[in-house]
Design a protein around this motif. Structure first.
Motif, mmCIF file in Angstrom:
data_model
loop_
_atom_site.group_PDB
_atom_site.id
_atom_site.type_symbol
_atom_site.label_atom_id
_atom_site.label_comp_id
_atom_site.label_asym_id
_atom_site.label_seq_id
_atom_site.Cartn_x
_atom_site.Cartn_y
_atom_site.Cartn_z
ATOM 1 N N LEU A 25 -6.658 -15.904 43.264
ATOM 2 C CA LEU A 25 -7.657 -15.162 42.016
ATOM 3 C C LEU A 25 -8.006 -14.210 43.184
ATOM 4 N N GLN A 26 -8.746 -14.618 44.543
ATOM 5 C CA GLN A 26 -9.730 -13.382 45.613
ATOM 6 C C GLN A 26 -8.189 -12.100 45.330
ATOM 7 N N ALA A 27 -6.719 -12.711 45.517
ATOM 8 C CA ALA A 27 -6.300 -11.500 45.152
ATOM 9 C C ALA A 27 -6.112 -10.487 44.069
ATOM 10 N N CYS A 28 -6.168 -11.065 43.417
ATOM 11 C CA CYS A 28 -5.997 -10.811 41.843
ATOM 12 C C CYS A 28 -7.036 -9.746 41.422
ATOM 13 N N LEU A 29 -8.705 -10.250 42.747
ATOM 14 C CA LEU A 29 -9.643 -9.558 42.235
ATOM 15 C C LEU A 29 -10.002 -9.292 42.433
ATOM 16 N N HIS A 30 -9.448 -8.566 43.937
ATOM 17 C CA HIS A 30 -9.026 -7.498 44.751
ATOM 18 C C HIS A 30 -8.585 -6.104 43.637
ATOM 19 N N SER A 31 -7.495 -6.579 43.772
ATOM 20 C CA SER A 31 -6.478 -4.901 42.725
ATOM 21 C C SER A 31 -7.150 -5.117 41.680
ATOM 22 N N LEU A 32 -8.157 -5.222 40.609
ATOM 23 C CA LEU A 32 -8.471 -5.433 40.216
ATOM 24 C C LEU A 32 -9.662 -4.508 39.966
ATOM 25 N N ALA A 33 -10.448 -4.641 41.427
ATOM 26 C CA ALA A 33 -11.618 -4.088 42.709
ATOM 27 C C ALA A 33 -10.795 -2.825 42.655
ATOM 28 N N GLU A 34 -9.490 -1.872 43.271
ATOM 29 C CA GLU A 34 -8.764 -2.037 44.113
ATOM 30 C C GLU A 34 -7.708 -1.163 43.209
ATOM 31 N N PRO A 35 -7.827 -0.416 42.344
ATOM 32 C CA PRO A 35 -6.785 -0.319 41.730
ATOM 33 C C PRO A 35 -4.960 0.358 42.387
ATOM 34 N N VAL A 86 -6.764 -25.152 41.478
ATOM 35 C CA VAL A 86 -8.149 -24.125 41.774
ATOM 36 C C VAL A 86 -9.567 -25.413 41.042
ATOM 37 N N ASP A 87 -9.849 -25.663 40.677
ATOM 38 C CA ASP A 87 -10.811 -26.348 40.298
ATOM 39 C C ASP A 87 -11.425 -27.093 41.984
ATOM 40 N N ASP A 88 -10.418 -27.828 42.377
ATOM 41 C CA ASP A 88 -10.908 -27.999 43.547
ATOM 42 C C ASP A 88 -11.077 -27.854 44.647
ATOM 43 N N GLU A 89 -10.779 -26.319 44.397
ATOM 44 C CA GLU A 89 -11.375 -25.625 45.847
ATOM 45 C C GLU A 89 -12.496 -24.512 45.092
ATOM 46 N N ILE A 90 -12.683 -24.524 43.788
ATOM 47 C CA ILE A 90 -13.718 -23.651 43.547
ATOM 48 C C ILE A 90 -15.025 -24.953 43.813
ATOM 49 N N GLY A 91 -14.903 -26.029 43.910
ATOM 50 C CA GLY A 91 -15.707 -27.340 44.173
ATOM 51 C C GLY A 91 -16.598 -26.908 45.646
ATOM 52 N N ARG A 92 -15.252 -26.940 46.008
ATOM 53 C CA ARG A 92 -15.212 -26.450 48.048
ATOM 54 C C ARG A 92 -16.615 -25.935 48.524
ATOM 55 N N VAL A 93 -16.162 -24.362 47.685
ATOM 56 C CA VAL A 93 -17.211 -23.650 48.060
ATOM 57 C C VAL A 93 -18.473 -23.687 47.000
ATOM 58 N N ALA A 94 -18.561 -24.727 45.888
ATOM 59 C CA ALA A 94 -20.015 -25.198 45.408
ATOM 60 C C ALA A 94 -20.840 -25.994 46.762
ATOM 61 N N ARG A 95 -19.908 -27.057 47.258
ATOM 62 C CA ARG A 95 -20.017 -28.221 48.185
ATOM 63 C C ARG A 95 -20.212 -27.906 49.784
#
Length: 355
Positions: A25-35, A86-95
């Motif tokens: 997901l971060q790679a997708c966001l990077h490519s959207l920010a730096e096409p 992905v929900d588990d990994e986002i949950g780790r960020v939240a905690r």
């Protein structure tokens, strides 16, 4: 200025290979920010960018410093196991505890060489350093320090909205390919030394110091020690052509590497060789003829006023650069420049530069 993975004292048992949806997901966001770094993904970028809701597009712009230049450690696996949802990994960020969360976010927001702990101990200097990079970085730094809880909640909500609006579908598409790549790399764990295994994931890597380290050709001057640390090897599709190596204290070391291309992209040295070959005026003159039609050596000699041996030497150079195609027809051999391969040079140069 390489990135060096120090393997002295490293244990193969602490190396894990697997997938990570939050990293993709971060790679997708990077490519959207730096096409401009990801011309191969242009159709997907255009389609996805147009499909985003206005609110999500605004929040992605606000948080872009987290992934535009230096990828945020929060959006790579924070702990084992890999292959989580992905929900588990986002949950780790939240905690994640506040000190680790703030330091990881601050490191990417500032984007330069500094101690991220200064974000808390010397907030004024941290904000000034961010503002010197850009207005948006300064604003995001203020948001982080003024209200860390609101910053975290907004980031988590943004990631969750990304999953709902575009990433769940895209993860379903790329996950099988990433899982296969991880399995192939995992199968090499028992048959290769640690230096050989890590080097095998990227053409930008090579064992050095008699296998005691791996050198990555990156525009960083960084040494990451694997001794005592868990190490994650994680393949990416949307991250191509970048190789990301992260080794912040308190987190596993991460090598986020692109899956293999159909043909491995050339190195910087190979690109320099190709450009040198093409810069010769006589070869450029030959290319102007060879892009239009298939021509024999004798005909080229006649058209360019070069001797046949001279033409043959130049054709050999163009062939070594991977640009010339030759085909026999009866008694004659016809040569032609592959226009597709010639057009690819610009794209491959970009890949080699940004890798």
């Amino acid at each position: 200025m390489p990135v060096l993975l120090d393997l002295v004292g490293a244990e193969s048992s602490k190396v894990s290979v697997g997938t990570s949806p939050i990293a993709e997901l971060q790679a997708c966001l990077h490519s959207l920010a730096e096409p401009d770094h990801h011309l191969d993904s242009r159709p997907w970028l255009v389609q996805t960018g147009q499909s985003l809701s206005r609110e999500l597009r605004q929040r992605l712009t606000e948080f872009a410093p987290l992934w535009a230049r230096r990828r945020c450690r929060l959006l790579l696996p924070l702990c084992a196991p890999l292959d989580a949802s992905v929900d588990d990994e986002i949950g780790r960020v939240a905690r994640l505890p506040d000190p680790e969360f703030i330091a990881a976010a601050a490191y990417s927001i500032q984007g330069g060489a500094f101690d991220p702990q200064q974000a808390v101990t010397r907030p004024g200097e941290f904000i000034a350093a961010c503002e010197s990079r850009s207005f948006s970085r300064g604003e995001l730094a203020r948001f982080l320090l003024d209200d860390p809880d609101d910053f975290r909640n907004s980031l988590v909500r943004t990631l969750t909205d990304c999953v709902e609006e575009f990433f769940a579908k895209e993860w379903g598409r790329v996950r099988p390919r990433l899982r296969d790549e991880a399995e192939q790399t995992r199968s090499r764990l028992s048959g290769l030394s640690l230096a050989e295994l890590i080097s095998s994931v990227s053409p930008a890597a090579q064992p050095v110091q008699d296998g005691r380290a791996v050198r990555f050709d990156k525009l960083q001057n960084l040494t990451v020690a694997l001794r005592g640390n868990r190490t994650f090897l994680i393949p990416t599709i949307h991250g191509r052509p970048h190789v990301i190596i992260r080794g912040e204290p308190g987190f596993p070391v991460v090598v986020h590497y692109p899956v293999a291309w159909r043909r491995q992209p050339p190195s910087i040295d190979e690109m320099q060789q190709r450009l040198t070959i093409l810069s010769d005026p006589s070869r450029l003159a030959l290319c102007r003829h060879l892009v239009n039609e298939a021509i024999t050596t004798s005909d080229l000699s006649r058209r360019t006023n070069m001797t046949r041996p001279q033409v043959s030497r130049h054709l050999s150079k163009l062939r070594s650069a991977g640009l010339l195609r030759s085909e026999r027809s009866g008694r004659y051999v016809y040569h032609r420049i592959d226009v597709h391969d010639l057009a690819q040079i610009g794209l491959e140069l970009l890949r080699a530069i940004v890798r």
